[in-house]
Design an enzyme around this catalytic site. Structure first.
Site, PDB file in Angstrom:
ATOM      1  N   ASN A   9       0.877  -1.178   0.000  1.00  7.36           N
ATOM      2  CA  ASN A   9       0.000   0.000   0.000  1.00  7.36           C
ATOM      3  C   ASN A   9       0.911   1.224   0.000  1.00  7.36           C
ATOM      4  OD1 ASN A   9      -1.807   2.031   0.382  1.00  7.36           O
ATOM      5  ND2 ASN A   9      -2.486   1.376   2.427  1.00  7.36           N
ATOM      6  N   LYS A  11       0.072   4.174  -0.334  1.00 10.37           N
ATOM      7  CA  LYS A  11      -0.619   5.355   0.226  1.00 10.37           C
ATOM      8  C   LYS A  11      -0.384   6.560  -0.695  1.00 10.37           C
ATOM      9  CE  LYS A  11      -0.318   3.235   4.725  1.00 10.37           C
ATOM     10  NZ  LYS A  11      -0.304   3.365   6.168  1.00 10.37           N
ATOM     11  N   HIS A  97      -9.600   1.224   4.689  1.00 10.54           N
ATOM     12  CA  HIS A  97      -8.348   1.429   5.415  1.00 10.54           C
ATOM     13  C   HIS A  97      -8.613   2.373   6.591  1.00 10.54           C
ATOM     14  CE1 HIS A  97      -4.278   2.574   6.397  1.00 10.54           C
ATOM     15  NE2 HIS A  97      -3.888   1.486   5.771  1.00 10.54           N
ATOM     16  N   GLU A  99      -7.063   4.788   7.642  1.00 12.49           N
ATOM     17  CA  GLU A  99      -6.875   6.218   7.304  1.00 12.49           C
ATOM     18  C   GLU A  99      -8.109   6.770   6.610  1.00 12.49           C
ATOM     19  OE1 GLU A  99      -3.153   5.510   5.311  1.00 12.49           O
ATOM     20  OE2 GLU A  99      -2.307   4.928   7.246  1.00 12.49           O
ATOM     21  N   GLU A 169      -5.526  -4.664  10.435  1.00 14.58           N
ATOM     22  CA  GLU A 169      -4.463  -3.676  10.657  1.00 14.58           C
ATOM     23  C   GLU A 169      -4.730  -2.927  11.957  1.00 14.58           C
ATOM     24  OE1 GLU A 169      -2.531  -2.616   6.594  1.00 14.58           O
ATOM     25  OE2 GLU A 169      -4.063  -1.149   7.077  1.00 14.58           O
ATOM     26  N   GLY A 175       2.517   2.466  10.768  1.00 11.26           N
ATOM     27  CA  GLY A 175       3.468   3.565  10.613  1.00 11.26           C
ATOM     28  C   GLY A 175       4.169   3.951  11.905  1.00 11.26           C
TER      29      GLY A 175
HETATM   30  P1  13P Z   1       2.928   0.493   7.712  1.00 15.05           P
HETATM   31  O1  13P Z   1       3.419  -0.798   7.108  1.00 15.05           O
HETATM   32  O2  13P Z   1       3.670   1.706   7.222  1.00 15.05           O
HETATM   33  O3  13P Z   1       2.805   0.406   9.192  1.00 15.05           O
HETATM   34  O4  13P Z   1       1.436   0.692   7.148  1.00 15.05           O
HETATM   35  C1  13P Z   1       0.540  -0.337   7.280  1.00 15.05           C
HETATM   36  C2  13P Z   1      -0.645  -0.004   6.455  1.00 15.05           C
HETATM   37  O5  13P Z   1      -1.407   0.872   6.784  1.00 15.05           O
HETATM   38  C3  13P Z   1      -0.832  -0.751   5.210  1.00 15.05           C
HETATM   39  O6  13P Z   1      -2.102  -0.521   4.684  1.00 15.05           O
END
Ligand code: 13P
Length: 253
Positions: A9, A11, A97, A99, A169, A175
């Site tokens: 991902n 992002k 997701h 976010e 997740e 992150g």
């Molecule tokens: P990270 O691997 O940067 O922690 O992000 C996870 C994520 O949100 C994948 O969709």
């Protein structure tokens, strides 16, 4: 046998030339996908056609969208529909997701509609769920995630649910560099599978791939993926580094 999946991902990262370079670098790495394994790249929408061109002809490698709208077409300025993605060759769409839930207010009900839209065109939703830190600290993660799954997926038929990929997740691990331990991941993945089994039966639940997301990297992927109910990962930061992501692909079981 259910699929083992390494999903990147990206992002909202990278310029077009950076995206092209990263794809070239990934193509140049040593990575191997067995028949039951897939690598999926959820790139920013604007780079989807580029990524599809670059990855054309690679077995078990797909380009995904990070989101879509629930309607097929119409006066929805700025949105992109599931049929539009399908028309350029996208077969997987990430939905819900954390976010998107947090910054764009996406509700379970809205995500149920989006799931229907993705399934209606024969694509695969990669449906995200997961709890914030406060819920984990209160020990309520199982019921929190169960509610997300029930509200957005339980209206689906048996045939539809087998097409869904679930990504667990935990928000506190995204992150942050903090990962769930492999035991914590296994525990909640097994719980998610039991929730799906309670509605659809064990044999259908056993066909559903459940990915772990949250600070997966080359150094921890093998251990996390070795858990029986962890079928790969949805990877943010580490998917932006070719050698890291190649190692994550190679950590699939
Ligand atoms: P990270 O691997 O940067 O922690 O992000 C996870 C994520 O949100 C994948 O969709």
């Amino acid at each position: 046998m259910r699929k083992q999946i390494a999903a990147a991902n990206w992002k909202m990262n990278l310029s077009v030339s950076e995206a092209e370079t990263l794809l070239d670098q990934i193509l140049a790495t040593e990575h191997h996908l067995a028949a039951n394994q897939e690598a999926i790249f959820a790139v920013p929408s604007i780079y989807i056609s580029l990524a599809i061109q670059k990855l054309a002809g690679k077995n078990n490698v797909y380009v995904a969208a990070q989101n879509c709208y629930s309607k097929s077409n119409g006066a929805f300025t700025g949105e992109i529909s599931a049929p539009m993605y399908a028309s350029v060759g996208v077969k997987h769409i990430v939905l819900g997701h954390s976010e998107r839930r947090e910054y764009f207010g996406e509700s379970d009900a809205f995500l149920a509609e989006k799931t229907d839209a993705v399934l209606a065109i024969g694509s695969t939703p990669i449906f995200c769920c997961g709890e914030p830190l406060s819920i984990r600290e209160a020990g309520s993660q199982n019921s929190f995630v169960e509610t997300q799954l029930k509200n957005s997926l339980f209206h689906l038929s048996e045939e539809q649910i087998t097409k869904v990929v679930i990504a667990y997740e935990p928000i506190w691990a995204i992150g942050t560099g903090k990962t769930a331990t492999s035991e914590q991941a296994q525990e909640i993945h097994a719980y998610i599978r039991s929730v799906m089994a309670s509605k659809y039966g064990q044999s259908i639940a056993d066909q559903i791939s459940i990915l772990y997301g949250g600070s997966v990297k080359a150094a921890n992927a093998k251990e996390i993926f070795s858990q029986p109910d962890v079928d790969g990962g949805l990877v943010g930061g580490a998917s932006l580094i070719a050698t890291e992501f190649a190692a994550i692909i190679n950590a699939l079981k």
